[in-house]
Design an enzyme around this catalytic site. Structure first.
Site, PDB file in Angstrom:
ATOM      1  N   CYS A  79       0.814  -1.219   0.000  1.00 16.98           N
ATOM      2  CA  CYS A  79       0.000   0.000   0.000  1.00 16.98           C
ATOM      3  C   CYS A  79       0.852   1.276   0.000  1.00 16.98           C
ATOM      4  O   CYS A  79       1.406   1.630  -1.027  1.00 16.98           O
ATOM      5  CB  CYS A  79      -0.993  -0.024   1.167  1.00 16.98           C
ATOM      6  SG  CYS A  79      -2.331   1.166   0.966  1.00 16.98           S
ATOM      7  N   HIS A 167      -3.991  -4.833   0.682  1.00 22.78           N
ATOM      8  CA  HIS A 167      -3.526  -5.349   1.980  1.00 22.78           C
ATOM      9  C   HIS A 167      -3.685  -6.868   2.026  1.00 22.78           C
ATOM     10  O   HIS A 167      -4.796  -7.373   2.218  1.00 22.78           O
ATOM     11  CB  HIS A 167      -4.321  -4.710   3.117  1.00 22.78           C
ATOM     12  CG  HIS A 167      -3.960  -3.276   3.356  1.00 22.78           C
ATOM     13  ND1 HIS A 167      -2.948  -2.902   4.210  1.00 22.78           N
ATOM     14  CD2 HIS A 167      -4.462  -2.140   2.833  1.00 22.78           C
ATOM     15  CE1 HIS A 167      -2.849  -1.578   4.214  1.00 22.78           C
ATOM     16  NE2 HIS A 167      -3.751  -1.097   3.375  1.00 22.78           N
ATOM     17  N   GLU A 169      -2.737  -8.799   4.351  1.00 20.96           N
ATOM     18  CA  GLU A 169      -2.819  -9.275   5.734  1.00 20.96           C
ATOM     19  C   GLU A 169      -4.239  -9.360   6.273  1.00 20.96           C
ATOM     20  O   GLU A 169      -4.491 -10.036   7.271  1.00 20.96           O
ATOM     21  CB  GLU A 169      -1.968  -8.380   6.655  1.00 20.96           C
ATOM     22  CG  GLU A 169      -2.483  -6.964   6.867  1.00 20.96           C
ATOM     23  CD  GLU A 169      -2.050  -5.972   5.781  1.00 20.96           C
ATOM     24  OE1 GLU A 169      -2.139  -4.758   6.039  1.00 20.96           O
ATOM     25  OE2 GLU A 169      -1.630  -6.409   4.684  1.00 20.96           O
ATOM     26  N   SER A 221      -0.126 -12.591  38.577  1.00 18.20           N
ATOM     27  CA  SER A 221      -1.465 -11.993  38.620  1.00 18.20           C
ATOM     28  C   SER A 221      -2.550 -13.057  38.547  1.00 18.20           C
ATOM     29  O   SER A 221      -3.714 -12.776  38.763  1.00 18.20           O
ATOM     30  CB  SER A 221      -1.639 -11.042  37.436  1.00 18.20           C
ATOM     31  OG  SER A 221      -1.655 -11.782  36.224  1.00 18.20           O
ATOM     32  N   GLY A 222      -2.150 -14.282  38.217  1.00 20.42           N
ATOM     33  CA  GLY A 222      -3.149 -15.317  37.961  1.00 20.42           C
ATOM     34  C   GLY A 222      -3.524 -15.388  36.497  1.00 20.42           C
ATOM     35  O   GLY A 222      -4.228 -16.293  36.066  1.00 20.42           O
ATOM     36  N   GLY A 223      -3.056 -14.415  35.708  1.00 26.13           N
ATOM     37  CA  GLY A 223      -3.364 -14.372  34.276  1.00 26.13           C
ATOM     38  C   GLY A 223      -2.418 -15.226  33.455  1.00 26.13           C
ATOM     39  O   GLY A 223      -1.429 -15.772  33.947  1.00 26.13           O
ATOM     40  N   VAL A 224      -2.711 -15.313  32.166  1.00 26.47           N
ATOM     41  CA  VAL A 224      -1.952 -16.171  31.252  1.00 26.47           C
ATOM     42  C   VAL A 224      -0.501 -15.711  31.130  1.00 26.47           C
ATOM     43  O   VAL A 224       0.436 -16.512  31.237  1.00 26.47           O
ATOM     44  CB  VAL A 224      -2.616 -16.180  29.853  1.00 26.47           C
ATOM     45  CG1 VAL A 224      -1.783 -16.984  28.863  1.00 26.47           C
ATOM     46  CG2 VAL A 224      -4.030 -16.743  29.938  1.00 26.47           C
ATOM     47  N   ASP A 225      -0.297 -14.399  30.927  1.00 28.26           N
ATOM     48  CA  ASP A 225       1.057 -13.897  30.629  1.00 28.26           C
ATOM     49  C   ASP A 225       2.025 -14.145  31.781  1.00 28.26           C
ATOM     50  O   ASP A 225       3.125 -14.675  31.579  1.00 28.26           O
ATOM     51  CB  ASP A 225       1.014 -12.400  30.292  1.00 28.26           C
ATOM     52  CG  ASP A 225       0.080 -12.102  29.124  1.00 28.26           C
ATOM     53  OD1 ASP A 225      -0.145 -13.002  28.306  1.00 28.26           O
ATOM     54  OD2 ASP A 225      -0.422 -10.964  29.033  1.00 28.26           O
ATOM     55  N   SER A 226       1.633 -13.746  32.991  1.00 30.13           N
ATOM     56  CA  SER A 226       2.561 -13.901  34.113  1.00 30.13           C
ATOM     57  C   SER A 226       2.783 -15.375  34.438  1.00 30.13           C
ATOM     58  O   SER A 226       3.870 -15.779  34.850  1.00 30.13           O
ATOM     59  CB  SER A 226       2.076 -13.133  35.351  1.00 30.13           C
ATOM     60  OG  SER A 226       0.900 -13.690  35.885  1.00 30.13           O
ATOM     61  N   THR A 227       1.768 -16.213  34.209  1.00 25.88           N
ATOM     62  CA  THR A 227       1.902 -17.647  34.479  1.00 25.88           C
ATOM     63  C   THR A 227       2.897 -18.294  33.525  1.00 25.88           C
ATOM     64  O   THR A 227       3.786 -19.047  33.939  1.00 25.88           O
ATOM     65  CB  THR A 227       0.532 -18.339  34.367  1.00 25.88           C
ATOM     66  OG1 THR A 227      -0.370 -17.732  35.304  1.00 25.88           O
ATOM     67  CG2 THR A 227       0.638 -19.829  34.659  1.00 25.88           C
TER      68      THR A 227
END
EC number: 6.3.5.2
Length: 509
Positions: A79, A167, A169, A221-227
């Protein structure tokens, strides 16, 4: 070292989408602002120029320095990139008579072109531009046209330089992923080695080398990322990882204990700290959303700092920063135009004196989940919805009190449990309830009531950058609304939020 693809960002809303499509081909890529191109390009195997809201004919048009790229590395200009090459390399770009936006079909494709291998004439592509290329740049050959755009794609002879005006994508370009694969795999010959297992192997080795025998503290935190960050670090450094899970009093109902129980079964060294009272006192009387976030952030740092000082000789702080956090904190036009400063990227107070390690900073959320699966983490934990750092405080509009938190925890529990029991939880990216600062008249039995209103929110998304509201079944909404009003004292009205992001955001504050 992974074989990299460099994506130059000119401010397009689709730039992250290009990165996601490239990653889906098991090819590692990085996004850089066009005016901060890495000085060392030796590890890159190909470059993609993204789109832009600017016109190449405008005075404020982004001008990348392509001297170390063009003719030296395979390059795909998308583009704005295609128009930039034309405008500044002997071609012509002019305002189009008709704004070329939306679906179009390829009416002509040059035969025997690797870029269009397995792509048929009439393939649908997505246009999004108001300028059009009227004459090709020097040494360019037309590769494709649509009914309205003669030069929909071209290449420069004598270089591995390709350019397209549409585009590839976006979902609406039906063979877009195939074209990207043809360019990256067949033309640029980039190896497809970026898999979850390869990432784990490489990251564990990198962490071992970087951290050595140092101690690392991580706020769970109990979340996905920190786990996932915790399990990766645990694989690399074992008992030298110290995890702290702080209860700020703003978690979901019974979440503090249930998350601690989950972590216990994973062999992680986790300490739970109940600091609810400290957070409630920091929030007393605060109604402004930004001031709430700051009060919670400051209280968390104080609690976390006090706890980390109880561990001798800690050197590193680990964070679950992921790639959208990093991208959103670096803007194309410099710091003044940054979309947001993210809590994970802004750094720490000087007095903490810890070095930062971020094992996931190059991954998108769905990639974090795939890496977590390859690490053997419980699918239920990996499938958890994102939850805001400030917790329920930004889902309670107005001041925070223990009574309001308990009402919202009860409402939220009915809603989330309902999504799970109806088999809807995994079809939703994020869901929650918002306690509104209004009361409404109701009738319960023979009495009039004047009680709280709650809004339910459920959105679908891939990374939280954009989101659409979920069309939950009316029968489900009816049942949940009924359950909330019957089971949660103090609530007599339930509404459902049908706003998309943009223009709204996922959270209300």
């Amino acid at each position: 070292m992974q074989h990299n693809v460099l994506i130059l960002d000119f401010g397009s809303q689709y730039t992250q989408l290009i990165a996601r499509r490239v990653r889906e081909l098991n090819i590692f890529c990085e996004i850089f602002p066009y005016n901060h191109i890495p000085s060392d390009l030796s590890s890159y195997k190909a470059v993609i120029l993204g789109g832009s809201p600017f016109s190449v004919r405008g005075e404020d048009a982004p001008h990348p320095d392509l001297s170390q790229i063009r003719g030296k590395l395979p390059m795909l200009a998308v583009c704005y990139g295609a128009q930039y090459l034309a405008h500044f390399s002997g071609g012509e770009v002019a305002a189009s008579n008709t704004r070329e936006y939306g679906r179009a079909n390829l009416s002509y494709i040059k035969e025997n072109e690797i870029f269009f291998e397995d792509v048929a004439v009439n393939s649908q592509v997505w246009m999004s531009h108001s300028d059009s290329i009227k004459a090709l740049p020097t040494n360019a050959v037309k590769l494709a046209s649509t009914h309205d755009v003669e030069f929909a794609a071209y290449k420069i002879e004598g270089e591995t330089t390709y350019a397209i005006q549409y585009h590839p994508e976006v979902f609406h370009s039906t063979d877009g992923a195939k074209m990207l694969e043809n360019f990256l795999v067949k033309i640029a010959e980039v190896p497809q080695t970026f898999t979850p297992n390869a990432f784990v192997e490489e990251m564990v080795a990198e962490l071992k080398e970087k951290v050595g025998n140092d101690k690392v503290v991580l706020g769970l935190s109990g979340g996905v990322d920190s786990t996932v960050a915790a399990v990766l670090l645990h694989q690399a450094i074992g008992k030298n990882l110290y995890c702290i899970f702080v209860n700020n009093g703003l978690l979901r109902k019974n979440e503090f204990q249930s998350v601690l129980d989950q972590y216990e079964g994973m062999g992680l060294n986790v300490k739970g700290v109940d600091a609810s009272e400290r957070f409630y006192s920091a929030l007393a009387g605060v109604t402004d959303p930004e001031k709430k976030r700051k009060a919670i952030g400051n209280a968390f740092i104080e609690v976390f700092d006090a706890e980390s000082q109880l561990i001798e000789d800690v050197t590193w702080l680990a964070q679950g920063t992921i790639y959208p956090d990093v991208i959103e904190s670096v803007s194309v036009k410099g710091p003044s135009a940054t979309i947001k400063s993210h809590h994970n990227v802004g750094g720490l107070p000087d007095y903490m004196k810890l070095k930062i390690v971020e094992p996931l900073r190059m991954l998108f959320k769905d990639e974090v989940r795939r890496v977590g699966a390859s690490l053997g983490i419980d699918p239920e934990l990996l499938g958890r919805h994102p939850f805001p750092g400030p917790g329920l405080s930004i889902r309670i509009l107005g001041d925070i009190t223990l009574e309001k938190v308990q009402i919202l925890q009860d409402v939220d529990a009915v809603f989330i449990d309902g999504l799970k029991s109806w088999g809807l939880y995994d079809k939703v990216w994020q869901a929650g309830a918002i306690l509104l600062p209004v009361n409404s008249v109701g009738v319960m039995g023979d009495e009039r009531t004047y009680e709280k209103v709650v809004a339910l929110r459920a959105v679908e998304s891939t990374d939280g950058m954009t989101a659409d509201w979920v069309h939950l079944p009316y029968e489900f909404l009816m049942k949940v609304s009924n359950d909330i009003i019957n089971k949660v004292k103090g609530v007599n009205r339930v509404v459902y939020d049908i706003s998309s992001k943009p223009p709204a955001t996922i959270e209300w504050e």
